[in-house]
Write an enzyme that holds these catalytic residues in place. Structure first.
Site, PDB file in Angstrom:
ATOM      1  N   GLY A  13     -17.720 -36.550 -30.044  1.00 22.77           N
ATOM      2  CA  GLY A  13     -17.352 -37.808 -29.392  1.00 22.77           C
ATOM      3  C   GLY A  13     -18.556 -38.594 -28.913  1.00 22.77           C
ATOM      4  N   ARG A  40     -10.053 -31.416 -36.710  1.00 18.74           N
ATOM      5  CA  ARG A  40     -10.438 -32.586 -37.517  1.00 18.74           C
ATOM      6  C   ARG A  40     -11.926 -32.564 -37.877  1.00 18.74           C
ATOM      7  NH1 ARG A  40      -6.934 -34.625 -33.594  1.00 18.74           N
ATOM      8  NH2 ARG A  40      -8.631 -34.852 -32.102  1.00 18.74           N
ATOM      9  N   SER A  41     -12.707 -31.880 -37.054  1.00 20.42           N
ATOM     10  CA  SER A  41     -14.168 -31.894 -37.257  1.00 20.42           C
ATOM     11  C   SER A  41     -14.679 -30.679 -38.020  1.00 20.42           C
ATOM     12  CB  SER A  41     -14.878 -31.967 -35.906  1.00 20.42           C
ATOM     13  OG  SER A  41     -14.547 -33.174 -35.268  1.00 20.42           O
ATOM     14  N   CYS A 131     -17.684 -42.840 -14.517  1.00 18.89           N
ATOM     15  CA  CYS A 131     -18.915 -43.576 -14.849  1.00 18.89           C
ATOM     16  C   CYS A 131     -19.199 -44.729 -13.874  1.00 18.89           C
ATOM     17  CB  CYS A 131     -18.829 -44.100 -16.280  1.00 18.89           C
ATOM     18  SG  CYS A 131     -17.229 -44.806 -16.685  1.00 18.89           S
ATOM     19  N   GLY A 162     -16.908 -46.515 -22.948  1.00 14.38           N
ATOM     20  CA  GLY A 162     -16.254 -45.634 -21.976  1.00 14.38           C
ATOM     21  C   GLY A 162     -14.921 -45.113 -22.477  1.00 14.38           C
ATOM     22  N   ARG A 237     -12.280 -54.344 -18.342  1.00 14.25           N
ATOM     23  CA  ARG A 237     -12.922 -54.010 -19.619  1.00 14.25           C
ATOM     24  C   ARG A 237     -13.408 -55.301 -20.259  1.00 14.25           C
ATOM     25  NH1 ARG A 237     -14.243 -48.984 -20.581  1.00 14.25           N
ATOM     26  NH2 ARG A 237     -12.127 -48.250 -20.225  1.00 14.25           N
ATOM     27  N   HIS A 244     -22.144 -50.456 -18.153  1.00 12.34           N
ATOM     28  CA  HIS A 244     -21.209 -51.105 -17.231  1.00 12.34           C
ATOM     29  C   HIS A 244     -22.005 -51.957 -16.234  1.00 12.34           C
ATOM     30  CE1 HIS A 244     -18.223 -48.531 -18.861  1.00 12.34           C
ATOM     31  NE2 HIS A 244     -18.032 -47.703 -17.864  1.00 12.34           N
TER      32      HIS A 244
HETATM   33  P1  A2P Z   1     -12.726 -34.600 -32.824  1.00 16.91           P
HETATM   34  O1  A2P Z   1     -13.837 -35.495 -33.280  1.00 16.91           O
HETATM   35  O2  A2P Z   1     -12.644 -33.334 -33.622  1.00 16.91           O
HETATM   36  O3  A2P Z   1     -11.405 -35.313 -32.681  1.00 16.91           O
HETATM   37  P2  A2P Z   1     -14.233 -39.724 -27.938  1.00 16.91           P
HETATM   38  O4  A2P Z   1     -14.104 -39.736 -26.437  1.00 16.91           O
HETATM   39  O5  A2P Z   1     -15.473 -40.402 -28.424  1.00 16.91           O
HETATM   40  O6  A2P Z   1     -12.980 -40.195 -28.614  1.00 16.91           O
HETATM   41  O7  A2P Z   1     -14.383 -38.155 -28.332  1.00 16.91           O
HETATM   42  C1  A2P Z   1     -13.441 -37.182 -27.981  1.00 16.91           C
HETATM   43  C2  A2P Z   1     -14.003 -35.783 -28.280  1.00 16.91           C
HETATM   44  O8  A2P Z   1     -13.020 -34.824 -27.901  1.00 16.91           O
HETATM   45  C3  A2P Z   1     -14.280 -35.558 -29.748  1.00 16.91           C
HETATM   46  O9  A2P Z   1     -15.376 -34.702 -29.889  1.00 16.91           O
HETATM   47  C4  A2P Z   1     -13.003 -34.887 -30.207  1.00 16.91           C
HETATM   48  O10 A2P Z   1     -13.151 -34.057 -31.347  1.00 16.91           O
HETATM   49  C5  A2P Z   1     -12.726 -33.997 -29.004  1.00 16.91           C
HETATM   50  N1  A2P Z   1     -11.331 -33.567 -29.013  1.00 16.91           N
HETATM   51  C6  A2P Z   1     -10.216 -34.357 -28.974  1.00 16.91           C
HETATM   52  N2  A2P Z   1      -9.101 -33.602 -29.050  1.00 16.91           N
HETATM   53  C7  A2P Z   1      -9.508 -32.306 -29.137  1.00 16.91           C
HETATM   54  C8  A2P Z   1      -8.837 -31.038 -29.252  1.00 16.91           C
HETATM   55  N3  A2P Z   1      -7.494 -30.948 -29.312  1.00 16.91           N
HETATM   56  N4  A2P Z   1      -9.602 -29.908 -29.316  1.00 16.91           N
HETATM   57  C9  A2P Z   1     -10.940 -29.993 -29.291  1.00 16.91           C
HETATM   58  N5  A2P Z   1     -11.633 -31.151 -29.189  1.00 16.91           N
HETATM   59  C10 A2P Z   1     -10.934 -32.295 -29.115  1.00 16.91           C
END
Ligand code: A2P
Length: 338
Positions: A13, A40-41, A131, A162, A237, A244
């Protein structure tokens, strides 16, 4: 010197990416880095110290052996996995709002209340504040110590980063669409963010405020250790990618002049005074983005009351507002406690 096994939860993220970069930049003594995200990653790699590292899927068995966990994957993930990590012996530094107001959990801005880190022993969790709150208290703490702040009135102008990566993409896409005379797609916010301002951050509450606004009220009181401090916030926003900005008005018990405030802030840790209006110099989001300092300017006396000060406070919301603050907490944790 000891090296630590560190995990970044939500590594893919916006904040997680920056955490990895800051660990590298500040030469945090990382022996091993574990990158965790969702399914997803799976198959993705991120770079740390010039080498690719695989992203692993977060599970209940991710934590044995990990000493410090930097969490930034959303509230529901922290709610479930932070206690699991803490039980496995990992100290969690959590970037979400889930644990911030729990009385036994420290809520820490290193420039303001580093001593609270000692309370990590209660539950193995340290909360990283919101933040907008972080940058405001960095600027206000020296004034509070000198003249006691009775009341704060703050309005924020908050960057889309944010909200996370999806919001950064949404602002880009909508801006491109509008400049090409196309209909912009609206997915992340309830309204178009490009060329607009939304007086709505996080959900609305019964009292008519948003949750973001009440975070600023309650977290400021907790971090400043002053439950009676009057705080009111309007959070907005704006179509800015990073950093910010905040209009901050304070009323103090003791009279303090603008010159005294400027002098105090010139000495304050983490603050850079940018306040030369004759040369058109004041804090700008585009100057704060990518830096570590909280910029303060437009410092002037509020002529409508006896003891009032107005100022403009700007910081990178992903760095000081999130990833940097978390890594600074980790630095104190290892130097004093682990
Ligand atoms: P992923 O990229 O695999 O979805 P942001 O705030 O920029 O949207 O990022 C959110 C972060 O939280 C990302 O790294 C996302 O991973 C991770 N994340 C969201 N849902 C889950 C989950 N169910 N388990 C682990 N990580 C998660």
């Amino acid at each position: 010197m000891k090296n630590y096994h560190v995990a970044v939860v939500g590594a893919t993220g916006a904040v997680g990416n920056e955490m990895i970069r800051i660990l590298e930049e500040r030469r945090f003594p990382v022996g091993k880095l574990t990158l965790l995200a969702s399914e997803r990653s799976l198959g993705k790699e991120l770079s740390f110290r010039g080498k690719p590292l695989p992203v692993e899927v977060l599970t209940e068995n991710s934590f044995p052996g990990i000493e410090i966990g930097l969490f930034s994957a959303g509230g529901s993930i922290s709610e479930k996995f932070a206690p699991i990590a803490a039980r496995a012996g990992c100290v969690v530094i959590d970037n979400t709002s889930v644990f911030r107001m729990a009385p036994e959990i420290p809520l820490v801005v290193p420039e303001v209340n580093p001593e609270a880190i000692a309370l990590y022993k209660n539950r193995g969790i340290i909360a990283n504040p919101n933040c907008s709150t972080i940058q405001m208290v960095v600027a206000l703490k020296p004034i509070h110590d000198a003249a006691r702040i009775k009341r704060i009135v703050v309005s924020t102008y908050q960057a889309v980063s944010g909200t996370g990566k999806k919001a950064i993409e949404e602002l880009s896409r909508q801006t491109r669409a509008l400049l090409n005379a196309q209909e912009p797609e609206i997915k992340v916010y309830p309204h178009r963010i490009a060329f607009n301002c939304l007086p709505h951050i996080d959900v609305f509450l019964e009292n008519g405020y948003t949750k973001e606004e009440m975070k600023m009220v309650n977290e400021t009181r907790k971090i400043m250790n002053d439950p009676g401090m009057a705080v009111t916030a309007t959070t907005v926003r704006v179509p800015v990618f990073y950093a910010h900005s905040e209009s901050v008005n304070i009323e103090t018990e003791k009279k303090i002049t603008a010159a005294e405030v400027r002098r105090l802030l010139e000495e304050a840790p983490g603050v850079r005074v940018v306040d030369n209006p004759r040369e058109n110099q004041y804090p700008l989001a585009i100057d704060a983005a990518g830096t570590d300092e909280t910029l303060v300017g437009r410092i002037r006396e509020d002529e409508s009351i006896n003891n009032g000060i107005n100022m403009w406070v700007v910081a990178d919301n992903i760095r000081k507002g999130a990833a940097l603050n978390a890594v600074q907490i980790a630095e104190i944790l290892i130097s004093r406690y682990l």
